[in-house]
Scaffold this active site. Structure first.
Site, PDB file in Angstrom:
ATOM      1  N   GLU A   1       0.838  -0.744   0.039  1.00 24.24           N
ATOM      2  CA  GLU A   1      -0.225  -0.103  -0.198  1.00 24.24           C
ATOM      3  C   GLU A   1       0.314   1.122   0.122  1.00 24.24           C
ATOM      4  O   GLU A   1       1.487   2.371   0.817  1.00 24.24           O
ATOM      5  CB  GLU A   1      -0.864   0.016   0.846  1.00 24.24           C
ATOM      6  CG  GLU A   1      -2.155  -1.254   0.917  1.00 24.24           C
ATOM      7  CD  GLU A   1      -2.748  -1.434   2.266  1.00 24.24           C
ATOM      8  OE1 GLU A   1      -2.966  -0.108   3.339  1.00 24.24           O
ATOM      9  OE2 GLU A   1      -3.777  -2.490   2.053  1.00 24.24           O
TER      10      GLU A   1
ATOM     11  N   ARG B   1       1.085  -7.671   0.347  1.00 21.56           N
ATOM     12  CA  ARG B   1       0.596  -7.281   1.874  1.00 21.56           C
ATOM     13  C   ARG B   1       0.640  -8.031   3.335  1.00 21.56           C
ATOM     14  O   ARG B   1       1.252  -6.726   4.415  1.00 21.56           O
ATOM     15  CB  ARG B   1      -1.058  -8.341   1.091  1.00 21.56           C
ATOM     16  CG  ARG B   1      -2.219  -7.022   2.256  1.00 21.56           C
ATOM     17  CD  ARG B   1      -3.874  -7.837   2.799  1.00 21.56           C
ATOM     18  NE  ARG B   1      -4.448  -7.306   3.236  1.00 21.56           N
ATOM     19  CZ  ARG B   1      -5.272  -6.602   3.493  1.00 21.56           C
ATOM     20  NH1 ARG B   1      -4.727  -5.412   2.612  1.00 21.56           N
ATOM     21  NH2 ARG B   1      -6.239  -6.218   5.118  1.00 21.56           N
TER      22      ARG B   1
ATOM     23  N   ASN C   1      -2.203  -6.509  10.346  1.00 23.43           N
ATOM     24  CA  ASN C   1      -3.424  -5.564  10.852  1.00 23.43           C
ATOM     25  C   ASN C   1      -3.763  -6.560  11.546  1.00 23.43           C
ATOM     26  O   ASN C   1      -5.333  -5.369  12.216  1.00 23.43           O
ATOM     27  CB  ASN C   1      -3.830  -4.670   9.600  1.00 23.43           C
ATOM     28  CG  ASN C   1      -4.393  -3.293  10.915  1.00 23.43           C
ATOM     29  OD1 ASN C   1      -3.767  -2.972  12.005  1.00 23.43           O
ATOM     30  ND2 ASN C   1      -5.504  -2.663   9.733  1.00 23.43           N
TER      31      ASN C   1
ATOM     32  N   HIS D   1      -3.149   3.707   4.908  1.00 30.96           N
ATOM     33  CA  HIS D   1      -3.116   2.883   3.950  1.00 30.96           C
ATOM     34  C   HIS D   1      -3.829   3.306   2.961  1.00 30.96           C
ATOM     35  O   HIS D   1      -4.547   4.302   2.793  1.00 30.96           O
ATOM     36  CB  HIS D   1      -4.410   1.486   4.699  1.00 30.96           C
ATOM     37  CG  HIS D   1      -3.855   0.589   5.726  1.00 30.96           C
ATOM     38  ND1 HIS D   1      -3.110  -0.803   6.011  1.00 30.96           N
ATOM     39  CD2 HIS D   1      -4.088   1.794   7.524  1.00 30.96           C
ATOM     40  CE1 HIS D   1      -3.359  -0.603   7.752  1.00 30.96           C
ATOM     41  NE2 HIS D   1      -3.530   0.368   7.933  1.00 30.96           N
TER      42      HIS D   1
ATOM     43  N   GLU E   1      -7.940   5.569   5.147  1.00 29.97           N
ATOM     44  CA  GLU E   1      -8.010   4.622   3.989  1.00 29.97           C
ATOM     45  C   GLU E   1      -7.794   5.292   2.255  1.00 29.97           C
ATOM     46  O   GLU E   1      -9.068   6.193   2.054  1.00 29.97           O
ATOM     47  CB  GLU E   1      -8.072   3.696   4.753  1.00 29.97           C
ATOM     48  CG  GLU E   1      -9.519   2.387   4.046  1.00 29.97           C
ATOM     49  CD  GLU E   1      -8.249   1.635   3.486  1.00 29.97           C
ATOM     50  OE1 GLU E   1      -7.234   1.014   3.073  1.00 29.97           O
ATOM     51  OE2 GLU E   1      -7.972   0.898   4.763  1.00 29.97           O
TER      52      GLU E   1
ATOM     53  N   TYR F   1      -9.672  -8.978   0.407  1.00 31.29           N
ATOM     54  CA  TYR F   1     -10.836  -9.465   0.942  1.00 31.29           C
ATOM     55  C   TYR F   1     -11.355 -10.086  -0.019  1.00 31.29           C
ATOM     56  O   TYR F   1     -12.188 -11.364   0.220  1.00 31.29           O
ATOM     57  CB  TYR F   1     -11.931  -8.352   1.231  1.00 31.29           C
ATOM     58  CG  TYR F   1     -11.543  -7.396   2.767  1.00 31.29           C
ATOM     59  CD1 TYR F   1      -9.881  -7.345   2.752  1.00 31.29           C
ATOM     60  CD2 TYR F   1     -12.065  -6.471   2.700  1.00 31.29           C
ATOM     61  CE1 TYR F   1      -9.646  -6.531   3.929  1.00 31.29           C
ATOM     62  CE2 TYR F   1     -11.950  -5.109   3.163  1.00 31.29           C
ATOM     63  CZ  TYR F   1     -10.912  -5.497   3.660  1.00 31.29           C
ATOM     64  OH  TYR F   1     -10.107  -4.659   4.919  1.00 31.29           O
TER      65      TYR F   1
END
Length: 299
Positions: free
Chosen positions: A20, A64, A71, A114, A174, A284
């Site tokens: 990120e 990631r 996280n 993020h 984010e 996700y």
């Protein structure tokens, strides 16, 4: 955080997820470039600001995480184990000892930065809705109208497994949409702007010179929605094209939500007036999470 609590120590982190890039590049620049660092420090000269790139191996590998999502490693249960069972678990234990500890925090505020592949824009995620966070949200929104305020206060602050909870309080920035492992200038500039605004807010909070701030729109997380699956666990559908990229836009019952691989539209069967976000977030996808839902509120 009470009205009279002063923010003396801030920790700004990036690279909690190693791909990120907005936060990673910004924090690296803060560490290496005196001019950029001075621009931030000038927002709050009396506050001690520390910087950290967290998961350096994941950053190096442009992924990631290496073994598990860092996280999600900062729960009481995970931190109570003295030896981690994977790289990220061990890193969380060490990071907590260096910058925490979570349940006797030494940092007044942790700002964890993020990115998301979802079209969420610059989103400030707050985990508490007390006066401090209400005022922060109002100040950020007043000075950055494009900002989105997302509230995740469905559980007490310290029960969250997020890195930012090692502080007395913590928030997440984010920013999306941005593909993982690349840097888009708009996302970088929004990251920089929101970080500076949060630091400036803390300075004004400390001095009690915020002045009047108006109530602002916000969104409160309610649940996660999963892709339709066959009995074998494989996805039967994708996000409907009319929903994709419409984060924080209203979704009413009967509106298209999914499109099966056979071409059939599956309409939303839940309640009216919900607001999807993290729509199609790539991190996700393997968890079969299609999007999260929120309800509109005010803060």
């Amino acid at each position: 955080m009470s009205q009279h609590s002063v923010v003396n120590k801030i920790l700004i982190t990036a690279g909690t997820h190693g791909n990120e890039m907005s936060g990673i590049e910004y924090v690296k620049n803060l560490q290496a470039n005196e001019k950029i660092r001075a621009q931030l420090l000038s927002q709050a000269s009396d506050i001690d600001i520390k910087l950290a790139i967290v998961n350096k191996l994941a950053v190096e590998k442009r992924t990631r995480y290496v073994e598990e999502d860092l996280n999600r490693q900062f729960s009481q249960e995970k931190l109570s184990v003295l030896e981690g069972d994977n790289l990220e678990h061990q890193l969380a234990i060490e990071f907590n000892l260096t910058f925490g500890p979570k349940f006797e925090p030494t940092k007044d505020l942790v700002i964890d930065i993020h990115n998301t592949t979802s079209n969420m824009g610059p989103t400030l995620i707050i985990l508490q809705s007390d006066e401090f966070h209400q005022k922060m949200a109002q100040y950020v929104k007043a000075n950055m109208p494009e900002a989105i305020i997302l509230i995740e206060d469905h559980i007490p602050f310290k029960q969250h497994p997020y890195l930012c909870t090692i502080g007395k309080t913590g928030v997440m920035i984010e920013v999306g949409s941005q593909p993982h492992s690349v840097l888009r200038p708009a996302a970088y500039l929004q990251t920089e702007k929101m970080t500076k605004l949060i630091v400036t807010f803390c300075d004004l909070w400390n001095k009690q010179t915020l002045g009047h701030l108006d109530v602002v729109d916000a969104f409160r997380l309610t649940e996660e929605i999963y892709f339709p699956l066959c009995p074998a666990g494989n996805k039967l559908a994708m996000i409907h094209p009319s929903l994709q990229n419409n984060d924080f836009m209203i979704l009413n019952k009967g509106a298209p939500a999914f499109l099966t691989f056979e071409g059939e539209t599956l309409n939303w069967e839940g309640e009216d007036g919900v607001f999807p976000h993290f729509i199609g977030e790539s991190a996700y996808y393997h968890l079969n999470i299609a999007f999260a839902l929120s309800l509109k509120t005010y803060i």
